[in-house]
Scaffold this motif. Structure first.
Motif, PDB file in Angstrom:
ATOM      1  N   LEU A  24      10.149  13.010  -4.883  1.00  0.00           N
ATOM      2  CA  LEU A  24      11.155  12.820  -3.844  1.00  0.00           C
ATOM      3  C   LEU A  24      12.313  13.763  -4.110  1.00  0.00           C
ATOM      4  N   VAL A  25      12.531  14.725  -3.198  1.00  0.00           N
ATOM      5  CA  VAL A  25      13.582  15.719  -3.354  1.00  0.00           C
ATOM      6  C   VAL A  25      14.548  15.585  -2.187  1.00  0.00           C
ATOM      7  N   ASP A  26      15.789  15.201  -2.498  1.00  0.00           N
ATOM      8  CA  ASP A  26      16.799  15.008  -1.454  1.00  0.00           C
ATOM      9  C   ASP A  26      16.306  14.082  -0.351  1.00  0.00           C
ATOM     10  N   GLY A  27      15.616  13.020  -0.772  1.00  0.00           N
ATOM     11  CA  GLY A  27      15.156  12.012   0.179  1.00  0.00           C
ATOM     12  C   GLY A  27      13.891  12.364   0.919  1.00  0.00           C
ATOM     13  N   VAL A  28      13.243  13.480   0.597  1.00  0.00           N
ATOM     14  CA  VAL A  28      12.025  13.907   1.280  1.00  0.00           C
ATOM     15  C   VAL A  28      10.916  14.096   0.249  1.00  0.00           C
ATOM     16  N   TRP A  29       9.744  13.570   0.553  1.00  0.00           N
ATOM     17  CA  TRP A  29       8.605  13.724  -0.344  1.00  0.00           C
ATOM     18  C   TRP A  29       8.085  15.151  -0.308  1.00  0.00           C
ATOM     19  N   HIS A  30       7.854  15.715  -1.522  1.00  0.00           N
ATOM     20  CA  HIS A  30       7.295  17.045  -1.662  1.00  0.00           C
ATOM     21  C   HIS A  30       6.039  16.963  -2.510  1.00  0.00           C
ATOM     22  N   TYR A  31       5.091  17.852  -2.177  1.00  0.00           N
ATOM     23  CA  TYR A  31       3.870  17.943  -2.974  1.00  0.00           C
ATOM     24  C   TYR A  31       3.611  19.417  -3.243  1.00  0.00           C
ATOM     25  N   LYS A  32       3.595  19.760  -4.520  1.00  0.00           N
ATOM     26  CA  LYS A  32       3.413  21.147  -4.952  1.00  0.00           C
ATOM     27  C   LYS A  32       4.422  22.072  -4.279  1.00  0.00           C
ATOM     28  N   GLY A  33       5.659  21.586  -4.223  1.00  0.00           N
ATOM     29  CA  GLY A  33       6.760  22.388  -3.715  1.00  0.00           C
ATOM     30  C   GLY A  33       6.933  22.384  -2.217  1.00  0.00           C
ATOM     31  N   GLN A  34       6.043  21.733  -1.478  1.00  0.00           N
ATOM     32  CA  GLN A  34       6.131  21.721  -0.021  1.00  0.00           C
ATOM     33  C   GLN A  34       6.394  20.302   0.480  1.00  0.00           C
ATOM     34  N   PRO A  35       7.240  20.160   1.514  1.00  0.00           N
ATOM     35  CA  PRO A  35       7.480  18.821   2.052  1.00  0.00           C
ATOM     36  C   PRO A  35       6.213  18.238   2.662  1.00  0.00           C
ATOM     37  N   VAL A  36       6.059  16.936   2.540  1.00  0.00           N
ATOM     38  CA  VAL A  36       4.920  16.234   3.129  1.00  0.00           C
ATOM     39  C   VAL A  36       5.257  15.945   4.583  1.00  0.00           C
ATOM     40  N   ARG A  37       4.487  16.548   5.471  1.00  0.00           N
ATOM     41  CA  ARG A  37       4.780  16.477   6.901  1.00  0.00           C
ATOM     42  C   ARG A  37       3.659  15.730   7.613  1.00  0.00           C
ATOM     43  N   LEU A  38       4.019  14.756   8.441  1.00  0.00           N
ATOM     44  CA  LEU A  38       3.057  13.930   9.161  1.00  0.00           C
ATOM     45  C   LEU A  38       3.046  14.300  10.636  1.00  0.00           C
ATOM     46  N   LYS A  39       1.850  14.535  11.171  1.00  0.00           N
ATOM     47  CA  LYS A  39       1.687  14.786  12.605  1.00  0.00           C
ATOM     48  C   LYS A  39       1.408  13.449  13.287  1.00  0.00           C
ATOM     49  N   PHE A  40       2.310  13.047  14.144  1.00  0.00           N
ATOM     50  CA  PHE A  40       2.271  11.716  14.756  1.00  0.00           C
ATOM     51  C   PHE A  40       2.065  11.878  16.258  1.00  0.00           C
ATOM     52  N   ILE A  41       0.852  11.544  16.731  1.00  0.00           N
ATOM     53  CA  ILE A  41       0.564  11.618  18.163  1.00  0.00           C
ATOM     54  C   ILE A  41       1.019  10.319  18.823  1.00  0.00           C
ATOM     55  N   ILE A  42       1.943  10.437  19.773  1.00  0.00           N
ATOM     56  CA  ILE A  42       2.587   9.287  20.414  1.00  0.00           C
ATOM     57  C   ILE A  42       2.307   9.336  21.914  1.00  0.00           C
ATOM     58  N   ARG A  43       1.743   8.259  22.432  1.00  0.00           N
ATOM     59  CA  ARG A  43       1.481   8.164  23.875  1.00  0.00           C
ATOM     60  C   ARG A  43       2.794   7.968  24.634  1.00  0.00           C
ATOM     61  N   VAL A  44       2.826   8.468  25.868  1.00  0.00           N
ATOM     62  CA  VAL A  44       4.091   8.497  26.604  1.00  0.00           C
ATOM     63  C   VAL A  44       4.089   7.649  27.869  1.00  0.00           C
ATOM     64  N   GLU A  45       2.914   7.088  28.273  1.00  0.00           N
ATOM     65  CA  GLU A  45       2.863   6.449  29.592  1.00  0.00           C
ATOM     66  C   GLU A  45       3.600   5.116  29.654  1.00  0.00           C
ATOM     67  N   ASP A  46       3.779   4.459  28.526  1.00  0.00           N
ATOM     68  CA  ASP A  46       4.316   3.105  28.542  1.00  0.00           C
ATOM     69  C   ASP A  46       5.226   2.908  27.339  1.00  0.00           C
ATOM     70  N   GLU A  47       5.391   1.656  26.926  1.00  0.00           N
ATOM     71  CA  GLU A  47       6.312   1.343  25.832  1.00  0.00           C
ATOM     72  C   GLU A  47       5.868   1.910  24.486  1.00  0.00           C
ATOM     73  N   ARG A  48       4.656   2.502  24.436  1.00  0.00           N
ATOM     74  CA  ARG A  48       4.233   3.095  23.171  1.00  0.00           C
ATOM     75  C   ARG A  48       5.108   4.280  22.758  1.00  0.00           C
ATOM     76  N   ARG A  49       5.787   4.865  23.695  1.00  0.00           N
ATOM     77  CA  ARG A  49       6.713   5.939  23.317  1.00  0.00           C
ATOM     78  C   ARG A  49       7.835   5.367  22.455  1.00  0.00           C
ATOM     79  N   GLU A  50       8.405   4.237  22.893  1.00  0.00           N
ATOM     80  CA  GLU A  50       9.455   3.612  22.100  1.00  0.00           C
ATOM     81  C   GLU A  50       8.902   3.097  20.762  1.00  0.00           C
ATOM     82  N   LEU A  51       7.682   2.555  20.792  1.00  0.00           N
ATOM     83  CA  LEU A  51       7.055   2.110  19.556  1.00  0.00           C
ATOM     84  C   LEU A  51       6.894   3.281  18.590  1.00  0.00           C
TER      85      LEU A  51
END
Length: 871
Positions: free
Chosen positions: A187-214
């Motif tokens: 954990l570097v400055d509040g962000v997880w790093h692995y082998k010097g690179q930040p761990v980045r998550l690709k999050f697919i979020i549906r937009v038609e309904d309340e799932r966007r807010e979820l």
């Protein structure tokens, strides 16, 4: 003043809902079939696309009669005040987060490949906030694949309470910290790093309904947990394509806001739990597609297949297997269940003939066969979409999205379907008789019963000494008395081709190499069939190694053919897919071989099938081996094949597609660019159903009428008395839970006293073990006529002795499911339905309840106002 406005708003919402609910009751009571002709209630049925945000305005403007996509919560609430609109509510949608558990490429780290991180997600999701704030109380927090209102939730609800998967972000972040550190991240400055690179998550979020807010809520929690999150906002088609048609190892996504439409209630689930937890059925990451990384879990697969195939000796063993699968699924946490949304479907107030399926609401198979507006012979049904890039019409590996299925249900008659209230399979167009020797015995299979021989491409007799657990005799005469939509007779040849097609696809190695996922997932099921025997022109005996304590489930399992399309259409598609290799049944096979995912409503694909039909017609070719039985009987000949090919070709010339089936409507027009479909009534005089035959109305709910509890004192007997009202034989189960530890300290079935009256008792020995503090008494009421339970909570304080006279305790209602019940409880006996003159009693009770609430609110406001003046 602010409190009085809030209270007034709540009162208006309750009153409006009571009126809307009882408008539905009155419409149901007044329903009369508009015609006695074979077929549906109306002549024309139109499906049109309407944006969900404009749907209320379009409905009020008369542009549609019923909307098949759930309204957003605020819009639904606004419509409750409209006199010209009725609302139907049902727990038709479940929401989950799908996590990608595949290992990342070398040098990278996928946090969700670590089980402990996935488990931590269970406590990083604030389900109560989602239900209360995002869905404004119109959702049930959901921990497992089952909604808390589902009947089978009774099987696992003590397990769920004991696991205590409450929102606890501090604990979740600590679990993530430990797991990520162990995996080599820092954990570097509040962000997880692995082998010097930040761990980045690709999050697919549906937009038609309340799932966007979820999605935004989850994104914020993941950010606090130290992850960089890349939100990818997408509508249905590109989101589904990115997730379910991709190799998880490619890391095109890390998590996705899933939404599941529910089609019919299920009293005893065996399919959903397999789909949502066990890899073998093809709905877990990897999708059983060749070349993809696969999520594997041998224990879940073994348990799931045993449950699916009825390999249990009684209900108790079945329930134990179900509980263990649920526990393992939660332990794996590939899916994080969030909520069951109470979908709201609006309709004109004068729409009649609606059947309210317990989980699908008006979107079940029943409604549009019966629905009509007095004085009109057509209906317009609005939807979020009529066609998307993922909408694929083929009955083998397509029809997988709600937009195609919602239309298809009105074109096709299935052999069996689950009752909309009990959730138990029942005859729809095929009758059946069940004979079983299970769970421990065996029946002899007649030697002249047959199985498909994949190597020799022929039916072969099973011979002597073959046994099976159960036998189901299907009567297809209701199909065979009427033709397919293109005018050709439905015969046993259609049934047998479907049987052949399933077995040949699964066991022929050449076909299985093309449609790998479909073959792999169907074999465990097909392995249980022991023989088929054509008795006469109408009857087929099916022998299968399957048993269930509910015989109708045996019939449902053994049903060998859906009779969705004529055999010549299935044959032409098989030639196109497996011989010519110019299309594919499934999306993954289509992508792998770079051919179209076969859709019979698309002009390009339909023309490919038409070309095959013309070739078969020219060569006078048909699958003779499929229709030739060992005893010499021929189920089809060249003359019948030629007539069928000609009828199918004529159909394409007339309608421009090749969707041919046997239900109450035909698909007269399908226009993807215009987002439009037009259905015409099928009025063949031999069609076996007419308006009214499939009308079920609305179910009578289970209601908690009254609850009285005594004092809960350590070392003294305890009793709670509960009054219920509802259909059929009622029962009541209870859990006593320590509110601090969530430990289940007592559970069992309440004792029936009289009809609808129950007593829940604990003896002095049981209460002596209780510590002083707060406890929750959970009451689950259920009926043999509903695939649903009703739940109540009562808070109990263990401490000082209670007064001798029992005290009425208000009940905490944890879910919006209670909104379908009488708004207020009453201790007075309720007259039976026949004794209710004039206005329905539900409306009277709703008005009385609303008046009582208004009175209480005014009294509270006046008291507070006087106190403020005194200050």
């Amino acid at each position: 003043m602010r409190e009085s406005k809030l209270l007034a708003s709540v009162v208006l919402i309750l009153l409006a809902f009571a009126l809307a609910l009882n408008l539905t009751e009155m419409a149901a009571a007044q329903y009369q079939p508009p015609t006695d002709r074979p077929g549906p209630a109306v002549e024309r049925l139109y499906f049109k696309q309407f944006d969900v945000d404009r749907a209320p305005l379009e409905l009020e403007a008369g542009a549609m009669d019923l909307y098949y996509f759930s309204l957003k919560i605020a819009a639904a609430r606004a419509l409750r005040e409209k006199e010209n609109v009725q609302l139907f509510e049902a727990p038709a949608t479940t929401l989950s987060l799908l996590l990608n558990p595949a290992p990342a490429p070398e040098g990278q780290l996928n946090p969700f490949s670590i089980k402990e991180v996935r488990q931590a997600m269970q406590r990083l999701v604030d389900r109560d906030f989602v239900a209360r704030e995002i869905y404004l109380g119109q959702a049930l927090p959901m921990v497992t694949h089952l909604s808390p209102a589902d009947f089978d939730y009774l099987t696992i609800y003590d397990l769920v309470w004991g696991l205590d998967l409450r929102y606890d972000p501090e604990l979740a972040r600590d679990q993530i910290r430990q797991a990520m550190t162990k995996a080599g991240a820092e954990l570097v400055d509040g962000v997880w790093h692995y082998k010097g690179q930040p761990v980045r998550l690709k999050f697919i979020i549906r937009v038609e309904d309340e799932r966007r807010e979820l999605g935004d809520l989850i994104r914020a929690e993941l950010t606090k947990a130290g992850f960089q999150v890349e939100p990818i906002y997408q509508p249905f088609a590109p989101a589904v394509q990115a997730v379910y048609s991709s190799d998880p190892a490619q890391m095109g996504w890390h998590l996705y806001t899933e939404g599941w439409g529910r089609g019919a209630p299920q009293r005893y689930d065996f399919g959903t739990i397999n789909s949502m937890t066990a890899p073998w059925l093809g709905n877990m990451p990897g999708w059983r597609e060749v070349g993809f990384w696969q999520y594997e879990n041998k224990e879940l697969d073994e348990l799931g297949q045993r449950l699916f195939r009825g390999e249990f000796k009684d209900k108790a063993e079945r329930d134990q297997m179900y509980r263990e699968m649920t526990r393992l699924g939660l332990e794996e946490s590939v899916r994080i269940w969030v909520a069951t949304a109470m979908s709201t479907f609006p309709a004109r107030a004068d729409l009649q003939g609606v059947t309210e399926d317990l989980v699908a609401g008006p979107r079940g198979i029943w409604t549009l066969r019966e629905a009509y507006v007095p004085g009109r012979d057509e209906l317009t049904v609005g939807h979020a979409w009529v066609w998307t890039e993922r909408t694929t019409w083929n009955p083998v590996g397509g029809l997988g999205d709600v937009y195609s299925v919602d239309i298809w249900r009105n074109l096709h008659d299935p052999p069996l379907w689950n009752h909309p209230f009990t959730g138990i399979p029942q005859p729809f167009r095929a009758a059946y008789e069940v004979e079983t020797a299970g769970p421990d015995g065996k029946l002899a299979v007649p030697p002249d019963a047959v199985m498909w021989d994949v190597k020799r491409k022929t039916w072969r007799p099973v011979g002597e000494g073959v046994t099976a657990t159960s036998k189901v005799t299907f009567d297809y005469s209701r199909y065979f008395q009427a033709p397919w939509h293109h005018g050709q007779p439905i015969t046993m040849a259609d049934v047998l081709y479907s049987v052949y097609q399933s077995f040949d696809l699964a066991y022929d190695p050449d076909k299985a190499r093309i449609e790998i996922a479909m073959a792999a997932t169907s074999r465990p099921y097909l392995d249980t069939f022991r023989g088929f025997r054509v008795v006469d022109d109408n009857h087929l005996e099916v022998y299968v190694d399957f048993w269930h304590f509910e015989p109708d489930y045996i019939a449902s399992y053994a049903s060998p053919a859906g009779l969705s399309m004529p055999w010549e259409m299935l044959y032409a598609m098989d030639v196109l897919v497996f011989e010519q290799r110019r299309a594919a049944y499934s999306d993954t096979a289509a992508a792998r071989f770079n051919v179209p995912w076969l859709s019979l409503v698309m002009d390009r694909d339909a023309r490919l099938v038409r070309r095959v039909l013309r070739d078969l017609q020219d060569r006078t070719t048909y699958p003779q081996e499929v229709f030739s039985l060992p005893d010499g009987r021929k189920l089809a000949d060249a003359k019948a094949a030629a007539a069928r090919y000609g009828a199918a070709l004529d159909w394409f010339d007339r309608y421009g597609h090749l969707v041919i089936s046997n239900g109450p409507f035909i698909l007269a027009r399908y226009d993807p660019p215009a987002q439009f479909a037009e259905l015409h009534a099928f009025r063949d005089p031999a069609y076996p159903f007419k308006p009214g035959d499939h009308y079920k109305g609305r179910p009578q709910p289970i209601e908690f009428v009254d609850t009285e509890v005594g004092s809960l004192v350590p070392g003294e007997p305890f009793e709670a008395k509960v009054s219920l009202r509802g259909p059929g034989t009622l029962a009541l189960r209870y859990l006593l839970v320590d509110a601090a530890t969530r430990e289940v300290v007592a559970q069992g079935e309440a004792e029936p006293v009289t009809a609808g009256e129950f007593a829940m008792r604990l003896d002095a020995g049981a209460t002596a073990r209780l510590e002083v503090g707060l406890y929750q008494l959970l009451l689950a009421a259920y009926s043999d006529q509903l695939a649903q339970m009703a739940e109540r909570q009562v808070e109990l304080e263990v401490g000082l002795p209670a007064p001798a006279t029992p005290t009425a305790v208000p009940m905490v209602t944890p879910s919006p499911a209670a909104t379908v019940e009488t708004p207020a409880a009453t201790e007075a006996p309720t007259p039976p339905p026949a004794a209710r003159p004039g206005v329905p009693m539900g409306l009277i009770l709703g008005l009385v309840a609303a008046i009582a609430i208004v009175g209480a609110g005014l009294a509270l406001w006046w008291s507070r106002r006087r106190r403020q003046r005194k200050d």
